[in-house]
Write a protein that holds these residues in place. Structure first.
Motif, PDB file in Angstrom:
ATOM      1  N   ILE A 186       0.841  -1.209   0.000  1.00  0.00           N
ATOM      2  CA  ILE A 186       0.000   0.000   0.000  1.00  0.00           C
ATOM      3  C   ILE A 186       0.869   1.250   0.000  1.00  0.00           C
ATOM      4  O   ILE A 186       0.617   2.212  -0.720  1.00  0.00           O
ATOM      5  CB  ILE A 186      -0.955  -0.004   1.216  1.00  0.00           C
ATOM      6  N   SER A 187       1.931   1.204   0.823  1.00  0.00           N
ATOM      7  CA  SER A 187       2.833   2.349   0.915  1.00  0.00           C
ATOM      8  C   SER A 187       3.491   2.642  -0.425  1.00  0.00           C
ATOM      9  O   SER A 187       3.598   3.795  -0.861  1.00  0.00           O
ATOM     10  CB  SER A 187       3.928   2.089   1.963  1.00  0.00           C
ATOM     11  N   ILE A 188       3.911   1.568  -1.115  1.00  0.00           N
ATOM     12  CA  ILE A 188       4.541   1.724  -2.430  1.00  0.00           C
ATOM     13  C   ILE A 188       3.554   2.340  -3.413  1.00  0.00           C
ATOM     14  O   ILE A 188       3.892   3.221  -4.201  1.00  0.00           O
ATOM     15  CB  ILE A 188       5.061   0.365  -2.962  1.00  0.00           C
ATOM     16  N   SER A 189       2.282   1.868  -3.366  1.00  0.00           N
ATOM     17  CA  SER A 189       1.246   2.398  -4.259  1.00  0.00           C
ATOM     18  C   SER A 189       1.016   3.878  -4.009  1.00  0.00           C
ATOM     19  O   SER A 189       0.879   4.667  -4.946  1.00  0.00           O
ATOM     20  CB  SER A 189      -0.069   1.645  -4.062  1.00  0.00           C
ATOM     21  N   VAL A 190       0.964   4.243  -2.713  1.00  0.00           N
ATOM     22  CA  VAL A 190       0.741   5.646  -2.351  1.00  0.00           C
ATOM     23  C   VAL A 190       1.894   6.513  -2.839  1.00  0.00           C
ATOM     24  O   VAL A 190       1.687   7.582  -3.416  1.00  0.00           O
ATOM     25  CB  VAL A 190       0.579   5.795  -0.815  1.00  0.00           C
ATOM     26  N   VAL A 191       3.124   6.023  -2.626  1.00  0.00           N
ATOM     27  CA  VAL A 191       4.312   6.760  -3.083  1.00  0.00           C
ATOM     28  C   VAL A 191       4.290   6.923  -4.597  1.00  0.00           C
ATOM     29  O   VAL A 191       4.569   7.993  -5.133  1.00  0.00           O
ATOM     30  CB  VAL A 191       5.615   6.045  -2.630  1.00  0.00           C
ATOM     31  N   ALA A 192       3.932   5.835  -5.292  1.00  0.00           N
ATOM     32  CA  ALA A 192       3.868   5.866  -6.757  1.00  0.00           C
ATOM     33  C   ALA A 192       2.829   6.872  -7.226  1.00  0.00           C
ATOM     34  O   ALA A 192       3.060   7.623  -8.176  1.00  0.00           O
ATOM     35  CB  ALA A 192       3.550   4.481  -7.306  1.00  0.00           C
ATOM     36  N   CYS A 193       1.672   6.879  -6.559  1.00  0.00           N
ATOM     37  CA  CYS A 193       0.610   7.824  -6.916  1.00  0.00           C
ATOM     38  C   CYS A 193       1.063   9.261  -6.687  1.00  0.00           C
ATOM     39  O   CYS A 193       0.810  10.144  -7.500  1.00  0.00           O
ATOM     40  CB  CYS A 193      -0.653   7.564  -6.095  1.00  0.00           C
ATOM     41  N   ASN A 194       1.747   9.464  -5.541  1.00  0.00           N
ATOM     42  CA  ASN A 194       2.243  10.798  -5.222  1.00  0.00           C
ATOM     43  C   ASN A 194       3.250  11.275  -6.266  1.00  0.00           C
ATOM     44  O   ASN A 194       3.249  12.426  -6.681  1.00  0.00           O
ATOM     45  CB  ASN A 194       2.904  10.824  -3.839  1.00  0.00           C
ATOM     46  N   LYS A 195       4.129  10.342  -6.679  1.00  0.00           N
ATOM     47  CA  LYS A 195       5.129  10.691  -7.691  1.00  0.00           C
ATOM     48  C   LYS A 195       4.470  11.049  -9.011  1.00  0.00           C
ATOM     49  O   LYS A 195       4.872  11.990  -9.690  1.00  0.00           O
ATOM     50  CB  LYS A 195       6.105   9.518  -7.900  1.00  0.00           C
ATOM     51  N   THR A 196       3.427  10.276  -9.356  1.00  0.00           N
ATOM     52  CA  THR A 196       2.693  10.557 -10.596  1.00  0.00           C
ATOM     53  C   THR A 196       2.047  11.930 -10.528  1.00  0.00           C
ATOM     54  O   THR A 196       2.099  12.712 -11.472  1.00  0.00           O
ATOM     55  CB  THR A 196       1.607   9.494 -10.835  1.00  0.00           C
ATOM     56  N   THR A 197       1.450  12.232  -9.365  1.00  0.00           N
ATOM     57  CA  THR A 197       0.799  13.522  -9.162  1.00  0.00           C
ATOM     58  C   THR A 197       1.811  14.645  -9.246  1.00  0.00           C
ATOM     59  O   THR A 197       1.576  15.677  -9.870  1.00  0.00           O
ATOM     60  CB  THR A 197       0.092  13.568  -7.785  1.00  0.00           C
ATOM     61  N   GLU A 198       2.986  14.414  -8.608  1.00  0.00           N
ATOM     62  CA  GLU A 198       4.033  15.421  -8.643  1.00  0.00           C
ATOM     63  C   GLU A 198       4.505  15.669 -10.069  1.00  0.00           C
ATOM     64  O   GLU A 198       4.738  16.799 -10.469  1.00  0.00           O
ATOM     65  CB  GLU A 198       5.217  14.984  -7.771  1.00  0.00           C
ATOM     66  N   THR A 199       4.625  14.578 -10.838  1.00  0.00           N
ATOM     67  CA  THR A 199       5.083  14.699 -12.219  1.00  0.00           C
ATOM     68  C   THR A 199       4.106  15.516 -13.043  1.00  0.00           C
ATOM     69  O   THR A 199       4.496  16.381 -13.817  1.00  0.00           O
ATOM     70  CB  THR A 199       5.248  13.305 -12.858  1.00  0.00           C
ATOM     71  N   VAL A 200       2.808  15.271 -12.849  1.00  0.00           N
ATOM     72  CA  VAL A 200       1.783  16.009 -13.576  1.00  0.00           C
ATOM     73  C   VAL A 200       1.823  17.483 -13.205  1.00  0.00           C
ATOM     74  O   VAL A 200       1.731  18.359 -14.043  1.00  0.00           O
ATOM     75  CB  VAL A 200       0.381  15.420 -13.294  1.00  0.00           C
ATOM     76  N   LYS A 201       2.002  17.762 -11.921  1.00  0.00           N
ATOM     77  CA  LYS A 201       2.044  19.136 -11.447  1.00  0.00           C
ATOM     78  C   LYS A 201       3.252  19.885 -11.986  1.00  0.00           C
ATOM     79  O   LYS A 201       3.210  21.082 -12.202  1.00  0.00           O
ATOM     80  CB  LYS A 201       2.057  19.167  -9.916  1.00  0.00           C
ATOM     81  N   GLU A 202       4.347  19.171 -12.211  1.00  0.00           N
ATOM     82  CA  GLU A 202       5.580  19.802 -12.669  1.00  0.00           C
ATOM     83  C   GLU A 202       5.542  20.188 -14.149  1.00  0.00           C
ATOM     84  O   GLU A 202       6.340  20.981 -14.596  1.00  0.00           O
ATOM     85  CB  GLU A 202       6.772  18.857 -12.435  1.00  0.00           C
ATOM     86  N   VAL A 203       4.618  19.614 -14.923  1.00  0.00           N
ATOM     87  CA  VAL A 203       4.533  19.935 -16.345  1.00  0.00           C
ATOM     88  C   VAL A 203       4.040  21.376 -16.521  1.00  0.00           C
ATOM     89  O   VAL A 203       2.975  21.728 -16.058  1.00  0.00           O
ATOM     90  CB  VAL A 203       3.585  18.967 -17.100  1.00  0.00           C
ATOM     91  N   LYS A 204       4.872  22.197 -17.182  1.00  0.00           N
ATOM     92  CA  LYS A 204       4.529  23.603 -17.405  1.00  0.00           C
ATOM     93  C   LYS A 204       4.319  23.803 -18.890  1.00  0.00           C
ATOM     94  O   LYS A 204       5.216  23.550 -19.688  1.00  0.00           O
ATOM     95  CB  LYS A 204       5.662  24.499 -16.897  1.00  0.00           C
ATOM     96  N   THR A 205       3.129  24.245 -19.261  1.00  0.00           N
ATOM     97  CA  THR A 205       2.795  24.364 -20.681  1.00  0.00           C
ATOM     98  C   THR A 205       2.218  25.734 -20.992  1.00  0.00           C
ATOM     99  O   THR A 205       1.734  26.434 -20.097  1.00  0.00           O
ATOM    100  CB  THR A 205       1.798  23.260 -21.090  1.00  0.00           C
ATOM    101  N   ALA A 206       2.290  26.121 -22.262  1.00  0.00           N
ATOM    102  CA  ALA A 206       1.755  27.411 -22.707  1.00  0.00           C
ATOM    103  C   ALA A 206       1.551  27.351 -24.207  1.00  0.00           C
ATOM    104  O   ALA A 206       1.976  26.405 -24.866  1.00  0.00           O
ATOM    105  CB  ALA A 206       2.722  28.534 -22.347  1.00  0.00           C
ATOM    106  N   TYR A 207       0.884  28.379 -24.759  1.00  0.00           N
ATOM    107  CA  TYR A 207       0.717  28.434 -26.210  1.00  0.00           C
ATOM    108  C   TYR A 207       0.874  29.871 -26.691  1.00  0.00           C
ATOM    109  O   TYR A 207       0.750  30.822 -25.926  1.00  0.00           O
ATOM    110  CB  TYR A 207      -0.632  27.857 -26.649  1.00  0.00           C
ATOM    111  N   ILE A 208       1.179  30.006 -27.990  1.00  0.00           N
ATOM    112  CA  ILE A 208       1.385  31.314 -28.611  1.00  0.00           C
ATOM    113  C   ILE A 208       0.518  31.412 -29.859  1.00  0.00           C
ATOM    114  O   ILE A 208       0.500  30.484 -30.668  1.00  0.00           O
ATOM    115  CB  ILE A 208       2.862  31.511 -29.014  1.00  0.00           C
TER     116      ILE A 208
END
Length: 208
Positions: free
Chosen positions: A26-48
């Protein structure tokens, strides 16, 4: 009973181990989910909006004005020759009867040759302006692309999309629109480079 009593600790150890493994999983799953969430949050996008960019970019406007002026100047010279030809052609009709058939044939051939030459001159002028402006515009677009790439790296963007004539984004929230930022930054860069070029030219003039 002895065997049962002896088996109890084993069962307890087994159950504890099983519970521990479940907790670890369970702990591994939670950590994995957190990492996935962190990765999504870190994506910075924009358009011109590339169409708006080219409309408001000072260098692009200067380039357009430059070739418009050239087209008008060279067009005026050619237009003067065309008007002279039209006048000569009008005079030819009135003079043909008075000067005879031989003169009319010779003069008519000359006028026809001039008309062809004027047509070639018009085509050559259009091609010349198109090639020159096209080469400079290609260079400008390459410079803009490089600037956006460097800007994206500097500002930490993962993706910068383009909309407009060559649209690659079908929908995006307006908060991701950095068109004005890019226009401002590009214009500031162009302004500073223009000033540097003016200083170099002034120094050259002083040396003379």
């Amino acid at each position: 009973m002895r065997s049962t009593i002896q088996d109890c600790p084993k069962r307890n150890i087994y159950n504890r181990s099983k519970k521990a493994l479940v907790i670890i999983a369970i702990s591994i799953s939670v950590v994995a989910c957190n990492k996935t969430t962190e990765t999504v949050k870190e994506v910075k996008t924009a358009y011109i909006d590339t169409s708006e960019l080219m409309k408001e970019y000072t260098e692009a406007k200067d380039l357009e004005a430059k070739y418009k002026a050239q087209s008008e100047e060279k067009g005026r010279q050619l237009e003067a020759e065309i008007n002279r030809f039209k006048q000569d052609a009008a005079n030819f009709q009135s003079q043909a009867q008075a000067n005879g058939q031989e003169w009319a044939q010779k003069r008519g051939a000359e006028l026809q040759k001039r008309e062809q030459q004027l047509g070639y001159a018009q085509q050559a002028l259009a091609q010349q302006l198109q090639q020159s402006s096209g080469a400079e515009m290609d260079s400008l677009v390459s410079g803009v692309k490089k600037f956006i790439k460097d800007y994206g790296k500097q500002k930490g963007y993962d993706y910068i999309y383009g909309t407009g004539d060559a649209a690659s984004v079908l929908y995006a929230q307006e908060k991701y629109d950095i068109t004005k930022e890019i226009i401002k930054a590009l214009n500031e860069k162009y302004k500073s480079s223009s000033k540097s070029e003016e200083k170099v030219e002034d120094k050259k003039e002083e040396k003379k």
